[in-house]
Design an enzyme around this catalytic site. Structure first.
Site, PDB file in Angstrom:
ATOM      1  CB  SER A 170     108.426  87.691  50.876  1.00 27.60           C
ATOM      2  OG  SER A 170     107.712  86.996  49.878  1.00 27.60           O
ATOM      3  CB  SER A 199     108.400  89.927  45.942  1.00 28.24           C
ATOM      4  OG  SER A 199     108.921  90.434  47.148  1.00 28.24           O
ATOM      5  CG  ASP A 224     108.092  92.984  48.486  1.00 28.00           C
ATOM      6  OD1 ASP A 224     108.783  92.149  49.104  1.00 28.00           O
ATOM      7  OD2 ASP A 224     108.179  93.174  47.264  1.00 28.00           O
TER       8      ASP A 224
END
Length: 353
Positions: free
Chosen positions: A236, A274, A276
């Site tokens: 992340s 992830s 993000d």
């Protein structure tokens, strides 16, 4: 618990990498935006590698209770507290905190308590704390949820407008990125909108997977490290942007989008797991510029974020943490050699042309 440090770990500009179309700010940090301060609280023991990073805008005070802000989500596998109201109203009401995944909820509660104590909030009945996180469980006992109110208050009290500590500090203490030790990184660019110059600054918490690229040159951990690359559990990245350009919330969302794009330049693989996120806010007041003038802001943002991400790795040092897991620092000599080799090859191609 071990930390290994070189005599001096350079930031990207010290490796001779140019700034691109726009010059770096004086500190090359998010604190180049006037009124923006950053503070850290770092937690390190044999089993803990974690902490809090606070991004504070002095313009957010008793007279001005919110700042225009925008949000971009590259992949929503995360726990960004306060995200929906930020997106709905296009505003932040509190400092922005970064921390560890399972400590984000405690950090949010502590942030609310701190803000309610500030002048002008004597009658406040609703408040939207903004807390981002990445998963630092490769190096830290995340299930113990060690970050609490004292750490949040320490980070807020430590927030200053000068140079920003980078690498394995604060919320970056236990992060792993691109096979190496990750961390906190920052950078800035000065750009023009019409006849006026403005600054955009970025601060990042890097904790994502992929193959590191610096100035377009691959730096695979499998090649540059003598030991196995680190394989974190987080995948992340949190990005926070500040600017003194008078952008509105919609325009700031567009700026935040470009911050996510910049991750690709560092080699992110944007993995399924992830989280993000990019948050962009403006400290300025005044009428927003026409959209036709925003291209420099977009390019400056991408350059600043990419450099901040690279700085987060260059400044991080080797750490062994929970269960004996080790995340190793980027080997600077190997990076220098690959950059030199790439420049020599580019020069050879220019001469052939």
């Amino acid at each position: 618990m071990t930390d290994s440090t070189d005599v001096h770990r350079p930031r990207l500009h010290e490796l001779g990498v140019a700034s691109g179309a726009f010059r770096r700010g004086p500190l090359n940090a998010i604190t180049d935006v006037a009124g923006v301060r950053v503070g850290h609280s770092t937690v390190q023991t044999d089993t803990l590698s974690t902490g809090v990073t606070a991004i504070v805008a002095d313009q957010l005070n008793a007279d001005r209770r919110w700042l225009p802000a925008g949000l971009a989500v590259g992949n929503g596998y995360g726990k960004l507290i306060g995200a929906t109201q930020l997106q709905e109203l296009g505003a932040i009401e509190t400092p922005v905190l970064l921390t560890s995944t399972l400590s984000a909820f405690r950090a949010a509660d502590a942030l609310v308590a701190w803000v309610l104590e500030q002048p002008g909030h004597e009658a406040t009945r609703s408040l939207n704390p903004v807390v981002g996180e990445t998963n630092d469980s490769y190096l830290s006992d995340i299930r113990s949820r060690p970050v609490g109110e004292s750490h949040v208050r320490e980070a807020l009290a430590a927030a200053t407008s000068g140079p920003v500590a980078e690498g394995g500090v604060g919320a970056g203490t236990g992060t792993v990125a691109l096979g190496y030790k990750g961390g906190i990184g920052t950078a800035s660019r000065v750009f023009s909108v019409g006849a006026s110059d403005y600054t955009v600054g970025a601060i990042v918490q890097s904790n994502y997977s992929g193959t590191l690229r610096i100035a377009g040159v691959p730096m695979p951990a499998a090649d540059l490290l003598v030991a196995e690359p680190a394989v974190g559990d987080g995948n992340s990245c949190m990005i926070v942007l500040a600017t003194d350009a008078p952008l509105d919330a919609r325009q700031l969302s567009r700026v935040a989008n470009r911050a996510i794009f910049a991750m690709h330049g560092t080699g992110s693989d944007f993995a399924q797991g992830s989280g993000d996120y990019a948050i962009a806010f403006s400290v300025a007041e005044g009428s927003p510029p026409d959209d036709s003038l925003l291209s420099p802001a977009f390019e400056a943002t991408m350059d600043a974020v990419e450099e901040a991400l690279v700085n987060s790795l260059l400044q991080a040092t080797t750490r062994t943490g929970f269960h004996g897991n080790t995340a190793r620092q980027v080997p600077i000599d190997a990076v220098r050699e690959r950059l030199r080799r790439a420049e020599w090859m580019r020069e050879s191609e220019r001469m052939r042309d």
